[in-house]
Motif scaffolding. Sequence first.
Motif, mmCIF file in Angstrom:
data_model
loop_
_atom_site.group_PDB
_atom_site.id
_atom_site.type_symbol
_atom_site.label_atom_id
_atom_site.label_comp_id
_atom_site.label_asym_id
_atom_site.label_seq_id
_atom_site.Cartn_x
_atom_site.Cartn_y
_atom_site.Cartn_z
ATOM 1 N N SER A 254 0.795 -1.154 -0.100
ATOM 2 C CA SER A 254 -0.058 0.047 -0.140
ATOM 3 C C SER A 254 0.868 1.225 0.105
ATOM 4 O O SER A 254 1.934 1.305 0.641
ATOM 5 N N ALA A 255 0.365 2.194 -0.829
ATOM 6 C CA ALA A 255 1.110 3.579 -0.819
ATOM 7 C C ALA A 255 1.049 4.091 0.549
ATOM 8 O O ALA A 255 2.099 5.091 1.058
ATOM 9 N N SER A 256 0.028 4.074 1.495
ATOM 10 C CA SER A 256 0.143 4.403 2.971
ATOM 11 C C SER A 256 0.837 3.699 3.732
ATOM 12 O O SER A 256 0.875 4.157 5.089
ATOM 13 N N ALA A 257 1.458 2.574 3.409
ATOM 14 C CA ALA A 257 2.368 1.625 4.360
ATOM 15 C C ALA A 257 3.666 2.422 4.686
ATOM 16 O O ALA A 257 4.097 3.244 3.767
ATOM 17 N N VAL A 258 4.149 2.337 6.114
ATOM 18 C CA VAL A 258 5.445 2.885 6.187
ATOM 19 C C VAL A 258 6.501 1.740 6.279
ATOM 20 O O VAL A 258 6.317 0.696 7.138
ATOM 21 N N ILE A 259 7.475 1.805 5.478
ATOM 22 C CA ILE A 259 8.461 0.839 5.250
ATOM 23 C C ILE A 259 9.807 1.133 5.786
ATOM 24 O O ILE A 259 10.375 2.029 5.294
ATOM 25 N N GLY A 260 10.324 0.379 6.832
ATOM 26 C CA GLY A 260 11.630 0.950 7.430
ATOM 27 C C GLY A 260 12.810 0.659 6.404
ATOM 28 O O GLY A 260 12.578 -0.238 5.528
ATOM 29 N N ALA A 261 13.815 1.410 6.585
ATOM 30 C CA ALA A 261 15.005 0.935 5.901
ATOM 31 C C ALA A 261 15.776 -0.268 5.913
ATOM 32 O O ALA A 261 15.759 -0.717 6.983
ATOM 33 N N GLY B 66 -0.569 -3.882 3.843
ATOM 34 C CA GLY B 66 -1.669 -3.363 3.726
ATOM 35 C C GLY B 66 -1.815 -1.701 4.099
ATOM 36 O O GLY B 66 -0.655 -1.021 4.581
ATOM 37 N N VAL B 67 -2.994 -1.260 4.082
ATOM 38 C CA VAL B 67 -2.926 0.037 4.229
ATOM 39 C C VAL B 67 -2.563 0.422 5.719
ATOM 40 O O VAL B 67 -3.140 -0.254 6.663
ATOM 41 N N ASP B 68 -1.818 1.369 5.861
ATOM 42 C CA ASP B 68 -1.315 2.094 7.215
ATOM 43 C C ASP B 68 -0.616 1.043 8.029
ATOM 44 O O ASP B 68 -0.480 1.237 9.360
ATOM 45 N N ALA B 69 -0.285 0.010 7.340
ATOM 46 C CA ALA B 69 0.614 -1.244 8.072
ATOM 47 C C ALA B 69 2.148 -0.334 8.208
ATOM 48 O O ALA B 69 2.519 0.561 7.662
ATOM 49 N N VAL B 70 2.881 -0.655 9.199
ATOM 50 C CA VAL B 70 4.187 -0.094 9.557
ATOM 51 C C VAL B 70 5.312 -1.176 9.783
ATOM 52 O O VAL B 70 5.005 -2.232 10.573
#
Length: 198
Positions: free
Chosen positions: A101-108, A119-123
């Motif tokens: 999802s474009a709203s997911a936050v993916i760490g380096a 999915g949406v707003d996953a971190v």
Amino acid sequence: MSERALLIVGAGGHGKAVAEAALLSGEWQRIAFVDDRWPALRETFGWPVVSNVAGLAGVQALAGGAIAAVGNNVVREHWFKAIHAVGLPLVTVVHPRACVSASAVIGAGTAIMALAMVGVDAVIGEGAIVNAHATVDHDASLGAFAHLGVGVQLAGGVKIGVRAWLQAGCSAGYQVVVGDEVVCAPGTVLRADGMVAG
């Protein structure tokens, strides 16, 4: 346009899978591996092994970024820090057949493999692995250096701790919280009604 080279620390099975994902993504055109079996191991997956981990600083100029690629969470964190220490950018690799999802936050420094879904707003924390066919549904979170094995399924809102490892085929239902450094055996079913690991 110049070719971009990715340094992959770890030339085992996961390292090869990350290399393939990186090349298929189109963001990287060349691969070099770093592995402690060097100099006995000189090549894998058709690409050179150029150093051991201790020699990382000597080969960092060969690449535009690096990722630590090994399933062991503690080792991966150590290698992640070694990459950071020599000043190489920590790269996230997402297989082109993953759905993020474009709203997911993916760490380096995270690897998201083939047919995974985030999915949406996953971190997703830094240095994590979301392996092939794994699902991190809406609002779920995965701690730094955690590892979801092949086919792991996290329902919406599930929270997975730092360096936790859910091995192949685990599933976690709604409201499940898995503690830091917990290891769940393959196929474990986690429920919020007392079956929570950790």
